[in-house]
Design an enzyme around this catalytic site. Structure first.
Site, PDB file in Angstrom:
ATOM      1  N   SER A   1     -31.647 -27.512  20.961  1.00  0.00           N
ATOM      2  CA  SER A   1     -32.842 -27.610  20.267  1.00  0.00           C
ATOM      3  C   SER A   1     -33.174 -29.080  20.316  1.00  0.00           C
ATOM      4  O   SER A   1     -32.050 -30.011  20.071  1.00  0.00           O
ATOM      5  CB  SER A   1     -32.851 -26.974  18.963  1.00  0.00           C
ATOM      6  OG  SER A   1     -32.542 -27.816  17.857  1.00  0.00           O
ATOM      7  N   LYS A   2     -34.358 -29.662  20.340  1.00  0.00           N
ATOM      8  CA  LYS A   2     -34.650 -31.123  19.990  1.00  0.00           C
ATOM      9  C   LYS A   2     -34.093 -31.600  18.923  1.00  0.00           C
ATOM     10  O   LYS A   2     -33.781 -32.614  18.808  1.00  0.00           O
ATOM     11  CB  LYS A   2     -35.976 -31.286  20.178  1.00  0.00           C
ATOM     12  CG  LYS A   2     -36.797 -31.027  21.689  1.00  0.00           C
ATOM     13  CD  LYS A   2     -38.074 -31.527  21.975  1.00  0.00           C
ATOM     14  CE  LYS A   2     -38.441 -31.147  23.324  1.00  0.00           C
ATOM     15  NZ  LYS A   2     -39.747 -31.410  23.623  1.00  0.00           N
ATOM     16  N   ARG A   3     -34.181 -30.814  17.789  1.00  0.00           N
ATOM     17  CA  ARG A   3     -33.701 -31.301  16.522  1.00  0.00           C
ATOM     18  C   ARG A   3     -32.317 -31.418  16.416  1.00  0.00           C
ATOM     19  O   ARG A   3     -31.741 -32.383  15.812  1.00  0.00           O
ATOM     20  CB  ARG A   3     -34.278 -30.332  15.210  1.00  0.00           C
ATOM     21  CG  ARG A   3     -35.730 -30.989  14.755  1.00  0.00           C
ATOM     22  CD  ARG A   3     -36.431 -29.832  14.196  1.00  0.00           C
ATOM     23  NE  ARG A   3     -36.914 -28.732  14.819  1.00  0.00           N
ATOM     24  CZ  ARG A   3     -36.391 -27.380  15.012  1.00  0.00           C
ATOM     25  NH1 ARG A   3     -35.626 -27.057  14.021  1.00  0.00           N
ATOM     26  NH2 ARG A   3     -36.942 -26.597  15.773  1.00  0.00           N
ATOM     27  N   ARG A   4     -31.606 -30.472  16.996  1.00  0.00           N
ATOM     28  CA  ARG A   4     -30.215 -30.357  16.547  1.00  0.00           C
ATOM     29  C   ARG A   4     -29.212 -31.053  17.548  1.00  0.00           C
ATOM     30  O   ARG A   4     -28.255 -31.614  17.431  1.00  0.00           O
ATOM     31  CB  ARG A   4     -29.734 -28.895  16.515  1.00  0.00           C
ATOM     32  CG  ARG A   4     -28.314 -28.318  16.065  1.00  0.00           C
ATOM     33  CD  ARG A   4     -28.237 -26.820  15.911  1.00  0.00           C
ATOM     34  NE  ARG A   4     -28.835 -26.353  17.183  1.00  0.00           N
ATOM     35  CZ  ARG A   4     -29.445 -25.246  17.103  1.00  0.00           C
ATOM     36  NH1 ARG A   4     -29.485 -24.542  15.866  1.00  0.00           N
ATOM     37  NH2 ARG A   4     -29.696 -24.608  18.052  1.00  0.00           N
TER      38      ARG A   4
ATOM     39  N   TYR B   1     -39.332 -35.953  23.766  1.00  0.00           N
ATOM     40  CA  TYR B   1     -38.862 -36.468  25.074  1.00  0.00           C
ATOM     41  C   TYR B   1     -38.720 -35.444  25.977  1.00  0.00           C
ATOM     42  O   TYR B   1     -38.404 -34.029  25.626  1.00  0.00           O
ATOM     43  CB  TYR B   1     -37.457 -36.748  24.485  1.00  0.00           C
ATOM     44  CG  TYR B   1     -37.541 -38.128  23.743  1.00  0.00           C
ATOM     45  CD1 TYR B   1     -37.871 -39.288  24.333  1.00  0.00           C
ATOM     46  CD2 TYR B   1     -37.217 -37.933  22.338  1.00  0.00           C
ATOM     47  CE1 TYR B   1     -37.826 -40.447  23.611  1.00  0.00           C
ATOM     48  CE2 TYR B   1     -37.249 -39.376  21.661  1.00  0.00           C
ATOM     49  CZ  TYR B   1     -37.836 -40.111  22.132  1.00  0.00           C
ATOM     50  OH  TYR B   1     -37.568 -41.445  21.601  1.00  0.00           O
TER      51      TYR B   1
END
Ligand code: GLU
Length: 473
Positions: A242-245, A16
């Protein structure tokens, strides 16, 4: 004649579209406009394992949402890095032919072994330049490495000033992998050269790449561009977003109903401040005032709460018509909590002024007005239990109900009824109307109550009060 400044934004479509990327794009866009230059969009799509056409489209759409697209004469592109592969190889071959790069057949294990055996005595970290003078040519398992000259490399950065790198700390880095494919460092520079880029404004995480890239520019016979590395965005714990968090996708904020203007304005206040005492200012003023030299060096906190408060301000500043139009995608969505046929634009238009001042995100709008488009509201159990907990709740609601059967059904008359009941029981309006609000709207919060009740009409209102009373007893 002075050269036209050419800026570029060069995202890799691997997920994204990150809010940090959006800020970098805005910087480049503004600088290109300020200088009557060009903004080049280049999609760096050479990492086959992580690329996905869907992400490319996402970036293009998100940029267009922010007003960065071909409708403006400063925009050029998008170009695709993958289309330039032949140029990347050609540049690598040129560097090899000139002795500025050389082939090496060591494997990663060989390199580690040599580094270990030297007991950390290597001047250059990691790879020690073993194949510099071995005269190898291309071949299976051979990588092409750049011959890093001795001395130092000074990067003139418009945000960080002059940054000096000791070349002894930079190993002879790889340009072509053993399968012949060019690495990011090379492809990125060759594209910048080919696209006549004069200014590289990008995220700080690329600063360590810059001395290497500057060497490639020079080795290929070109003046390096003007560099600027902008600080990263961090979350509340001061960790890099971060994209994950973290919630970082521009698309997601758009879906929630953040307005493009609010997003643009907010992103531009991260690490930079406009003159004057308010941060909420038109994009034209930001475009006039922004300067790279005044961008802060430290990481900037991406504060979602502040973004939402900016958005609320932008929502309030809209004309009523603009607000009504902007809400339609959420109201017409199949996710709206009513049957599509029940939605009535006329009814929404009546209540819209009350909603406009109360939402921070457009996605909050349907739940503020759903009670107008459903037969019976879905009662929020917790709100119901709380509103009906006081021992006076049922008695007063019955009294209100009885008066509602006969009074005028206008906001003022309805309010007068509720106030009269309040006086009788020595209860303030705010408190007394809680059970009525939950009965009529299903929730404990929402727009002022009497306008919507009047809109709903007597029959529907009585039906809802009766349903709530029936649930209670
Ligand atoms: N494709 C790189 C990235 O997305 C950008 C490189 C650059 O701006 O030079 O991080």
């Amino acid at each position: 004649m002075a050269q036209t400044p050419r800026y570029r934004f060069a995202p890799s479509p691997t997920g994204y579209f990150h809010v940090g990327g959006a800020r970098t794009a805005l910087y480049n866009w503004i600088l290109a406009k300020q200088t009557n230059g060009v903004f080049v969009l280049r999609i760096e799509d050479t990492d086959d394992s992580r690329n996905n056409p869907q992400w490319t489209q996402g970036i293009v759409d998100a940029l267009a949402w922010l007003g960065i697209d071909g409708n403006d004469s400063h925009f050029e592109g998008p170009y695709f890095q993958s289309a330039n592969a032949a140029l990347h190889i050609e540049a690598a071959e040129k560097l090899f032919a000139q002795g500025k790069a050389y082939y090496c057949d060591l494997t990663t294990e060989d390199i580690q072994k040599r580094a270990k055996e030297s007991g950390g005595q290597n001047e250059r970290q990691g790879y020690d330049g073993y194949s510099r003078d071995r005269g190898l040519g291309p071949g299976a398992g051979h990588v092409l490495r750049f011959r890093v000259p001795s001395g130092s490399t000074i990067v003139q950065d418009q945000v960080r000033g002059s940054v000096e790198f000791d070349n002894a700390t930079i190993e002879d880095f790889v340009l072509l992998r053993s399968n012949g494919s060019p690495v990011f460092l090379l492809a990125n520079v060759v594209d910048d050269i080919t696209q006549c880029i004069t200014h590289v404004v990008r995220a700080e995480e690329h600063l360590p790449n810059t001395p290497k890239q500057q060497m490639i520019w020079q080795a290929l016979g070109h003046e390096p561009p003007s560099w600027a590395h902008v600080p990263v965005l961090v979350n509340e714990q001061r960790k890099k977003l971060s994209k994950r968090r973290d919630k970082v996708a521009v698309e997601q904020y758009k879906e929630e109903g953040v307005l493009a203007d609010a997003m643009k304005n907010y992103l531009m206040t991260l690490g930079w401040a406009p003159s004057g005492d308010t941060e909420i200012i038109p994009f034209e003023k930001i475009t006039d005032e922004f300067k790279l030299a005044s961008v802060n060096h430290s990481p900037a906190f991406f504060d979602i709460v502040k973004l939402q408060s900016f958005n609320a301000d932008y929502i309030r500043a809209m004309s009523l018509e603009e607000f009504i139009t902007a809400c339609q995608p959420w109201l017409m969505s199949e996710k709206a909590p009513w049957q599509a046929s029940k939605y009535d634009l006329k009814v929404f238009t009546e209540i819209a002024p009350l909603v406009q001042t109360r939402v921070q995100l457009l996605q909050e709008v349907p739940s503020m007005v759903d009670f107008l488009f459903c037969d019976l509201p879905t009662l929020d159990d917790a709100a119901f239990a709380k509103a009906f907990a006081p021992e006076w709740a049922v008695t007063t609601l019955i009294e209100i109900r009885d008066s509602f059967t006969a009074c005028d059904f206008t906001p003022d008359a309805l309010k007068a009824v509720v106030e009269a009941v309040g006086e009788k029981h020595s209860l303030k309006l705010g408190k007394l109307q809680a059970p009525l609000r939950v009965a009529v709207t299903g929730r404990s919060v929402g727009p002022p109550l009497f306008e919507p009740i009047a809109m709903l009409g007597r029959e529907a209102t009585l039906k809802r009060i009766d349903a709530a009373l029936a649930k209670k007893v």
